[in-house]
Design a protein around this motif. Structure first.
Motif, short mmCIF file in Angstrom:
data_model
loop_
_atom_site.label_atom_id
_atom_site.label_comp_id
_atom_site.label_asym_id
_atom_site.label_seq_id
_atom_site.Cartn_x
_atom_site.Cartn_y
_atom_site.Cartn_z
N UNK A 1 24.24 1.97 33.55
CA UNK A 1 24.79 1.77 32.59
C UNK A 1 23.91 1.59 31.12
N UNK A 2 22.75 1.48 31.21
CA UNK A 2 21.83 1.44 30.35
C UNK A 2 21.72 -0.12 29.71
N UNK A 3 21.97 -1.01 30.46
CA UNK A 3 22.03 -2.45 30.28
C UNK A 3 20.59 -2.91 29.85
N UNK A 4 19.50 -2.04 30.14
CA UNK A 4 18.34 -2.45 29.77
C UNK A 4 17.95 -2.15 28.45
N UNK A 5 18.78 -1.63 27.73
CA UNK A 5 18.76 -1.25 26.20
C UNK A 5 19.38 -2.18 25.51
N UNK A 6 20.23 -3.23 25.80
CA UNK A 6 20.73 -4.20 25.11
C UNK A 6 21.67 -3.76 24.13
N UNK A 7 22.50 -2.53 24.48
CA UNK A 7 23.36 -1.85 23.61
C UNK A 7 24.84 -2.78 23.46
N UNK A 8 24.96 -3.33 24.47
CA UNK A 8 26.42 -4.06 24.46
C UNK A 8 26.28 -5.22 25.88
N UNK A 9 26.91 -5.91 25.65
CA UNK A 9 26.98 -7.26 26.86
C UNK A 9 27.98 -6.61 28.01
N UNK A 10 28.82 -5.83 27.48
CA UNK A 10 29.74 -5.09 28.43
C UNK A 10 29.36 -3.96 29.08
N UNK A 11 29.32 -3.75 30.46
CA UNK A 11 28.60 -2.92 30.86
C UNK A 11 29.19 -1.21 30.61
N UNK A 12 30.90 -1.33 30.56
CA UNK A 12 31.34 -0.12 30.19
C UNK A 12 31.26 0.23 28.93
N UNK A 13 31.09 -0.49 28.08
CA UNK A 13 30.86 -0.41 26.54
C UNK A 13 29.25 0.20 26.50
N UNK A 14 28.25 -0.37 26.92
CA UNK A 14 26.92 -0.15 27.23
C UNK A 14 26.85 1.40 27.83
N UNK A 15 27.50 1.56 28.85
CA UNK A 15 27.47 2.91 29.44
C UNK A 15 28.05 3.86 28.47
N UNK A 16 29.07 3.68 27.76
CA UNK A 16 29.85 4.57 26.66
C UNK A 16 28.63 5.17 25.68
N UNK A 17 28.21 3.96 25.21
CA UNK A 17 27.11 4.39 24.19
C UNK A 17 25.88 4.83 24.71
N UNK A 18 25.41 4.56 25.94
CA UNK A 18 24.23 5.21 26.57
C UNK A 18 24.47 6.55 26.87
N UNK A 19 25.48 7.03 27.26
CA UNK A 19 25.83 8.41 27.67
C UNK A 19 25.87 9.04 26.27
N UNK A 20 26.51 8.65 25.46
CA UNK A 20 26.79 9.24 23.88
C UNK A 20 25.22 9.69 23.40
N UNK A 21 24.34 8.82 23.70
CA UNK A 21 22.78 9.05 23.35
C UNK A 21 22.46 10.38 24.11
N UNK A 22 22.60 10.33 25.37
CA UNK A 22 22.05 11.08 26.52
C UNK A 22 22.43 12.38 25.87
N UNK A 23 24.02 12.48 25.42
CA UNK A 23 24.34 13.74 24.97
C UNK A 23 23.79 14.34 23.97
N UNK A 24 23.39 13.47 23.04
CA UNK A 24 22.83 13.94 21.66
C UNK A 24 21.51 14.47 21.97
N UNK A 25 20.81 13.92 22.93
CA UNK A 25 19.53 14.57 23.36
C UNK A 25 19.77 15.87 24.15
N UNK A 26 20.82 15.81 24.71
CA UNK A 26 20.99 17.24 25.55
C UNK A 26 21.12 18.22 24.39
N UNK A 27 22.10 17.92 23.60
CA UNK A 27 22.75 19.02 22.56
C UNK A 27 21.46 19.43 21.68
N UNK A 28 20.41 18.60 21.36
CA UNK A 28 19.46 18.88 20.59
C UNK A 28 18.47 19.87 21.36
#
Lengths: 238, 240
Positions: free
Chosen positions: B163-190
């Motif tokens: 869920x990317x919880x180590x990145x402190x994106x959100x204390x909610x694991x689902x929200x963290x996962x959503x943000x984390x995956x979104x960033x991974x997608x940005x990297x793939x797209x680049x």
């Protein structure tokens, strides 16, 4: 930035890219590395330096290879089972060091402790380079490593190392005699060739990594006196 | 670097390296498994390997994950160790031996995840510079929401690092996962153009996607099939 820093503190210095997220952390301690092959008296000198520094009133932390909570046991297990490839082994040791740098060395330096390391990236780079891994790849891989304040290298002739190793263990370590490389079926010859190659690697790194070479063929007392005097001068000059 | 031949520090190899990349829930694992079945039916020598599966390393990584000991740097180095072990002992020798090697995730997974976690891009790329570039990389493009729904079906919770919880994106694991995956997608797209990904629209049905994969892979198989009977060549052309 300067205003926030306590007296004597400074930013950490890394060899290259890697732990970017820790770059601006202020530290106050000092980081001393002692390198040298098995039988060079390295561990004895680490111990002597540690007690000397402690008796002078410094807090000291000892580290070395294969001592991380994360990887150490895994390396030992891996070495016992199927032999791993050279890149794999190097990366595993790199993970071990990175874990110690982040979880032990840096916190200690922040607290003003003197960290004395029994081996560091240089042993790993030398071992990997003699096994055919590229120098450039190795130096960028270890770009995550913190630059020590002092690096000592205990230089001992291979024949003296052989004598000391045999006297102590009555046997030779498999990797330390380069047996995995198949350079010679004669174990004595293999040991000598391997240690010569390692020594050559260290000579090549000496300048670019500002290593202080100490003649490790001398007695424990002589080596200890030279090493401690150099550390004392460095700390005294701060 | 031009054309297809897989190249890296080791130089050219006769085998073919086919990679699938994409976020969790993009359907890439299903697709590569179906591709493997097809290649096997054609009687070809195929080897399949997936991310984070080296026995020698897995225990260390899973121990570190359980105790939440991993930092971005050690996370990166342990995955590199895992990859190197599979690469040195399987992927590279088998490519030398003219195998078709199928990888569920490859160095691009490391690029994406490690960079999102804060490692220096130049450092990560150098660490993996020994790896041959694939002949084809299929990138399964899917909206993050769709991928999340697929992953979360039948599961009550997400794991800490997943869920990317180590990145402190959100204390909610689902929200963290959503943000984390979104960033991974940005990297793939680049990476799509630079690394010449073949983009697969992963919202299409499974059969359509698999047909696209087989169409792309078919021309690579010609050298393998020359010695085999004509019926096989026909099967390849029709992706059967």
């Amino acid at each position: 930035m300067a205003a926030e820093m306590q007296a004597g503190s400074r930013c950490m210095n890394f060899y290259g890219d890697g732990i970017a997220y820790l770059r601006d952390l202020p530290v106050r301690g000092r980081f001393i590395v002692i390198e040298g092959p098995d039988g060079s008296g390295r561990s004895t000198q680490v111990e002597a330096l540690t007690s000397r520094l402690e008796s002078d009133g410094h807090a000291v932390l000892n580290t070395g290879l294969k001592r991380s909570e994360l990887v150490a046991k895994g390396i030992l297990r891996a070495k016992q089972s199927t032999p791993l490839g050279n890149k794999t082994m190097t990366l595993m040791y790199a993970a071990d060091l990175a874990d110690q740098i982040e979880h032990k060395i840096i916190p200690a330096l922040e607290a003003g402790t003197i960290v004395v390391a029994d081996r560091y990236i240089f042993t790993l780079m030398a071992r990997s380079a003699v096994r055919g891994l590229g120098r450039k790849w190795l130096s960028s891989l270890f770009g995550f490593a913190l630059v020590p304040d002092m690096v000592f290298y205990l230089d001992v002739t291979p024949s003296e190392l052989f004598y000391r190793a045999f006297q102590k263990y009555s046997a030779l370590d498999y990797y330390e005699s380069g047996a995995d490389m198949g350079v010679s079926g004669d174990l004595y010859e293999s040991f000598i060739i391997y240690q010569k190659r390692i020594a050559t690697q260290f000579r090549q790194m000496e300048k670019s990594y500002s290593m202080i070479r100490i003649d490790g063929n001398k007695t424990i007392e002589e080596v200890g006196a030279e090493l401690q005097e150099k550390v004392g001068t460095f700390l005294g000059a701060l | 670097m031009t054309g297809n031949p897989a190249r890296g520090e080791g130089g050219r190899v006769p085998g073919k390296l086919i990679v699938v990349e994409g976020v969790d829930g993009s359907g890439k694992s299903t697709q590569i498994r179906l591709l493997e079945k097809w290649l096997e039916r054609l009687g070809l020598r195929v080897f399949f390997t997936e991310w984070n599966s080296s026995e020698a390393v897995r225990e260390i990584t899973s121990g570190g994950k359980k105790k939440e000991l991993l930092t971005p740097t050690t996370f990166s180095l342990l995955h590199a160790t895992d990859f190197a072990d599979r690469y040195e002992r399987k992927i590279y020798p088998l490519l030398r031996a003219n195998y078709i090697v199928l990888c569920d995730r490859y160095i691009y997974t490391a690029y994406a995840r490690d960079i999102v976690r804060g490692c220096q891009p130049g450092w990560v790329k150098k660490v993996y510079s020994f790896a041959l570039k694939p002949d084809t990389t299929f990138y399964f493009r899917v909206p993050v929401e769709t991928a999340m729904n697929r992953i979360l079906t039948g599961r009550s919770r997400l794991k800490f690092y997943e869920a990317g919880m180590d990145l402190n994106l959100s204390s909610d694991s689902y929200e963290s996962y959503r943000i984390f995956q979104g960033r991974i997608v940005e990297q793939y797209e680049s990476m799509v153009r630079r690394e010449r990904f073949t983009v697969i629209d992963a919202t299409q049905n499974i059969e359509t996607q698999q047909r696209l994969l087989r169409e792309k892979v078919a021309p690579m198989l010609t050298p393998y099939l020359i010695k085999k009977k004509a019926g096989n060549v026909e099967a390849v052309e029709h992706g059967r």
